[in-house]
Design a protein around this motif. Structure first.
Motif, short mmCIF file in Angstrom:
data_model
loop_
_atom_site.label_atom_id
_atom_site.label_comp_id
_atom_site.label_asym_id
_atom_site.label_seq_id
_atom_site.Cartn_x
_atom_site.Cartn_y
_atom_site.Cartn_z
N ALA A 293 0.82 -1.21 0.00
CA ALA A 293 0.00 0.00 0.00
C ALA A 293 0.86 1.26 0.00
N GLY A 294 2.18 1.09 -0.16
CA GLY A 294 3.07 2.24 -0.24
C GLY A 294 3.10 2.80 -1.66
N GLU A 295 4.19 3.45 -2.01
CA GLU A 295 4.27 4.07 -3.33
C GLU A 295 4.60 3.03 -4.40
N ALA A 296 3.99 3.24 -5.57
CA ALA A 296 4.18 2.32 -6.68
C ALA A 296 5.39 2.72 -7.51
N VAL A 297 5.91 1.78 -8.30
CA VAL A 297 7.01 2.03 -9.21
C VAL A 297 6.76 1.22 -10.48
#
Length: 361
Positions: free
Chosen positions: A245-249
């Motif tokens: 649920a953190g930042e996507a890449v």
């Protein structure tokens, strides 16, 4: 004094070539001069010993004559990479001479990416936030929805970075390999390492037309609603980890979201591990004669019996009205009784108190 090559490598004279090679790998990894806290002189000494003991002819000569014997080899004088016999480091880039399959793990630590050319999955950034919840929600658990601004997968292209209907073409920067080879030079010669192509993120292809929403990035910073399940019995200051649920890449996995839980204090109840604590003030008459009290707990009313003659400071226990637990039975509600002593007494009350005094109470 002649060097004991067997002692340098930590092996004995009956050790096999494979045992000698393993001992060298371990020590070379430990003392390599390009590694933090490496030891150049120790590294040379280890190489000198291995160069001799790994060669059957040199080893036989060494066993017979010692390190000063004819043909013993070794690093006499300066450290000269061109005079390393079987250690032809200049051949690393072509996979010649040295056994790169065995030593790739050693040099990958020093030169990034390593001789094996392995590729690691990219991972997005971990992020954190905090929320405050009522005391009762920390006891029984709840579900909260929060809004958080972070880098998320593009909703238009679903992370591909490609315009709808467009094709994928070969990346010109890496020629479709997904990796870039780089040559580095050190005191040991030339080394070749690989890194993920930053143009295609290791995919080997790029879109012929980029997504207009994310401009080909595959990700976009935006506000997103996230549902957080808060377990029962959580304590103030605890963290909830939401994997992914953190930042996507692009072309990788998302990081994690860490949520710190703040718990608002309750006007009546306190927590002590699995138990709930509260104070209850009773009248002197109730303490003397006993009574019953109806108490509003966090999950309904309960009737508490106050035994006659109760002393101030006594703790009453109401079973299984505390904090729920998945590992054991529910905790208890602990009620500390305080007897309220009146500051003024009526005439009748004084007479009653005198009688008690006469009776020795």
């Amino acid at each position: 004094m002649a060097k004991d090559y067997y002692e340098v490598l930590g092996v004995n004279k009956s050790s096999s070539k494979e045992e000698i090679k393993k001992a060298f790998h371990k020590l070379a990894h430990k003392y390599h001069p390009d590694k933090n806290k490496g030891d150049d002189s120790k590294f040379k000494e280890v190489n000198e010993a291995y160069q001799t003991l790994s060669d059957d002819q040199k080893r036989a000569q060494y066993d017979q004559f010692g390190s000063a014997g004819p043909g013993a080899g070794g690093f006499h004088g300066g450290f000269d990479p061109s005079n390393m016999g079987g250690f032809d480091f200049s051949g690393f880039q072509n996979g010649q001479g040295f056994d790169m399959g065995d030593l790739g793990d050693i040099f990958s630590d020093f030169f990034g990416g390593g001789a094996r050319g392995g590729q690691q999955t990219r991972r997005g950034r971990d992020i954190s936030t905090e929320i405050s919840i009522p005391f009762a929600d920390s006891i029984f658990g709840t579900v909260r929805k929060i809004l958080i601004t972070k880098v998320s997968t593009c909703d238009t292209c679903h992370g591909s970075g490609t315009k709808a209907g467009a094709k994928q073409i070969t990346c010109s920067q890496c020629n479709g390999k997904g990796q870039i080879r780089e040559t580095r030079r050190s005191m040991l010669g030339s080394f070749v390492s690989t890194r993920v192509c930053d143009a295609c993120d290791g995919a080997g292809t790029i879109p012929s037309e980029k997504c207009a929403t994310c401009h080909g990035a595959g990700v976009k910073r935006k506000e997103e609603e996230i549902e957080v399940r808060i377990p029962s019995g959580i304590e103030a200051g605890e963290m909830i980890r939401m994997t992914g649920a953190g930042e996507a890449v692009r072309k990788g996995t998302s990081g994690d979201l860490y949520i710190k839980i703040n718990v608002a204090p309750h006007p009546v109840f306190r927590r002590d591990r699995q138990n709930l604590l509260m104070d209850m003030e009773v009248k002197l008459s109730e303490a003397l004669l006993g009574s019953e009290r109806s108490i509003e707990t966090l999950d309904g009313k309960v009737t508490v019996t106050i035994p006659e003659g109760i002393a101030s400071g006594t703790v009453l226990r109401v079973k299984e009205r505390g904090v729920p637990s998945s590992r054991s039975k529910r905790g208890d509600l602990m009620i500390r009784v305080t007897v309220k002593i009146p500051t003024k007494l009526s005439k009748k009350a004084k007479e009653a108190a005198e009688k008690l005094k006469e009776e020795g109470n």
